[in-house]
Design a protein around this motif. Structure first.
Motif, PDB file in Angstrom:
ATOM      1  N   HIS A  69      -4.568  84.912  46.296  1.00 19.14           N
ATOM      2  CA  HIS A  69      -5.419  84.311  45.257  1.00 19.14           C
ATOM      3  C   HIS A  69      -6.822  84.922  45.263  1.00 19.14           C
ATOM      4  O   HIS A  69      -7.822  84.215  45.147  1.00 19.14           O
ATOM      5  CB  HIS A  69      -5.496  82.796  45.423  1.00 19.14           C
ATOM      6  CG  HIS A  69      -4.171  82.111  45.297  1.00 19.14           C
ATOM      7  ND1 HIS A  69      -3.375  82.201  44.170  1.00 19.14           N
ATOM      8  CD2 HIS A  69      -3.473  81.338  46.171  1.00 19.14           C
ATOM      9  CE1 HIS A  69      -2.271  81.513  44.340  1.00 19.14           C
ATOM     10  NE2 HIS A  69      -2.295  80.971  45.547  1.00 19.14           N
ATOM     11  N   GLY A  70      -6.871  86.242  45.413  1.00 13.84           N
ATOM     12  CA  GLY A  70      -8.130  86.954  45.317  1.00 13.84           C
ATOM     13  C   GLY A  70      -8.957  86.989  46.582  1.00 13.84           C
ATOM     14  O   GLY A  70     -10.047  87.581  46.594  1.00 13.84           O
TER      15      GLY A  70
ATOM     16  N   SER B 267      -5.333  88.017  39.954  1.00 17.39           N
ATOM     17  CA  SER B 267      -6.231  86.991  40.495  1.00 17.39           C
ATOM     18  C   SER B 267      -7.667  87.231  40.062  1.00 17.39           C
ATOM     19  O   SER B 267      -8.055  88.359  39.731  1.00 17.39           O
ATOM     20  CB  SER B 267      -6.194  87.004  42.032  1.00 17.39           C
ATOM     21  OG  SER B 267      -4.887  86.852  42.526  1.00 17.39           O
TER      22      SER B 267
ATOM     23  N   PRO C   8      -8.611  87.699  36.089  1.00 18.62           N
ATOM     24  CA  PRO C   8      -7.498  88.639  36.312  1.00 18.62           C
ATOM     25  C   PRO C   8      -7.414  89.660  35.170  1.00 18.62           C
ATOM     26  O   PRO C   8      -7.667  89.322  34.002  1.00 18.62           O
ATOM     27  CB  PRO C   8      -6.272  87.736  36.333  1.00 18.62           C
ATOM     28  CG  PRO C   8      -6.786  86.381  36.668  1.00 18.62           C
ATOM     29  CD  PRO C   8      -8.156  86.297  36.083  1.00 18.62           C
TER      30      PRO C   8
ATOM     31  N   GLY D 220       0.549  84.276  44.646  1.00 17.56           N
ATOM     32  CA  GLY D 220      -0.802  84.824  44.591  1.00 17.56           C
ATOM     33  C   GLY D 220      -1.028  85.959  45.561  1.00 17.56           C
ATOM     34  O   GLY D 220      -2.169  86.378  45.789  1.00 17.56           O
TER      35      GLY D 220
END
Length: 383
Positions: A42-43, A277, A284, A349
């Motif tokens: 998730h980044g 993400s 994104p 993610g």
């Protein structure tokens, strides 16, 4: 074997098992091993490990290049600049020669065009130049009726889709990638390596087959004019080796979009993290509908070139089906002949990148990726 290679880097809390998996693998490798492993969830960067070299060393990533190339295509489809179900000839009229006029961009991306190479083969100079490859391919008769089957367009798919990008935008695929993906994120994944970055490049080392592997090669020879030979340009008088290809400065400088990319594991993982993400306060790159489209399986079953079960989305490999069944449906990415693996799993993610210096046998995602991916995915699920 060596127990002395030091593992460097960090993992986030909850991802300690990934470091243990990586360290255990490195401990059993030859003392000249070089490799890097990086992952985001998730980044957020949760794994950043390396051994035998530096964190920012760059490697030839072979067909993992196709992931960068087709992220560009996905962005242009998302923009409305390209339409998947338009015929390729709408953008590139010359492509329609020799019975290829009905091929759509969707079919081309899914390795269904039957245009894996040319009868006469490409010169080394042409193999580094996507424009030259595309020009030669436009006049080639497809090797199967387009749309009826699929086969890996190993060394030409990036030139084909790149020519569509150039005709539609007036810019090369490499230029669009630099402007929209690499430069904004400072990503260490290059389609065209600047001279100033050359000192970071680590020359690819060829694999050394064991006697048992050499026996397997001898038992299953590839004929000089098979689809496999044509697809890998091995039917020419003096075929290039895979390591020789990416070790060429001309290839690295031009960055052919099928297999000429240069990256670190950080670069691979960062690109896929940016795709799915929020990263560096940016949304994104791909919207959910685009992510679902590129990850949807379009070709699955017997690959006429690879002569094995394969599955592809739109320019990407269907990574969960081909390599890592633990991953979620719709995972998209691309491995590389040297052992590289990189992908995005939108359901968890997870964005993953692995690169190594010495090639593996057989060519493709290195077997150690199996343990690394399971460990990272398990930790991501628990996070």
């Amino acid at each position: 074997m060596s127990q002395e290679i030091t593992v460097h880097g960090t993992v986030a809390g909850g991802f300690e098992a990934v470091r243990e998996e990586f360290a255990a693998f490195v401990a059993g490798e030859r003392d000249d091993y070089e490799g890097q492993l990086c992952a985001y969830v998730h980044g957020r960067r949760v794994v950043d490990l390396w051994a035998g070299a530096e964190a920012d060393s760059l490697y030839g990533v072979f067909s993992s290049t196709k992931g960068a190339a087709h992220l560009v295509v996905a962005l242009l489809v998302q923009d409305g600049t390209l339409e998947l179900d338009r015929k390729v000839t709408y953008y590139w009229p010359e492509f329609g020669a020799e019975g290829k006029g009905s091929v759509t961009l969707r079919e081309l991306l899914a390795h269904r065009a039957g245009l894996v190479g040319i009868d006469a083969g490409f010169s080394p100079e042409e193999m580094a130049d996507d424009r030259a490859i595309a020009e030669r391919l436009a006049d080639q008769k497809p090797f199967w009726r387009p749309g009826t089957a699929f086969g890996y367009h190993a060394l030409v798919i990036g030139a084909l889709t790149g020519e569509v990008v150039r005709r539609a935008t007036g810019h090369t695929l490499q230029e669009v990638y630099e402007e929209r993906v690499r430069a904004p994120y400072g990503t260490d994944f290059y389609l065209g390596l600047p001279e100033a970055e050359e000192p970071r490049f680590r020359t690819v080392q060829p694999y050394c087959p064991t006697p048992q592997q050499q026996a397997l090669i001898a038992a299953e020879p590839t004929g000089p004019h098979t689809l496999t030979a044509i697809a890998f340009n091995q039917h020419v008088a003096r075929p290039a080796t895979l390591d020789g290809y990416v070790n060429s400065r001309r290839v690295r400088a031009l960055g052919p979009a099928s297999a000429g990319g240069v990256a670190s594991a950080r670069g691979l993982a960062t690109m896929y993290a940016a795709a799915i993400s929020e990263l560096d306060d940016r949304p994104p790159l791909l919207k959910p509908d685009t992510v679902a489209e590129v990850g949807q399986i379009h070709s699955v079953g017997y690959d006429l070139v690879a002569r094995a079960h394969k599955s592809y989305g739109l320019g990407f490999q269907a990574t969960a089906d081909m390599w890592h069944p633990v991953l979620g449906a719709g995972t998209f990415g691309h491995s590389g002949a040297g052992g590289t693996q990189a992908f995005a799993d939108p359901r968890s993610g997870l964005a993953y990148g692995y690169a190594r210096r010495r090639m593996v046998f057989p060519a493709g995602a290195a077997p150690e990726n199996g343990g690394f991916v399971r460990a990272v995915h398990r930790a991501a699920q628990a996070a």
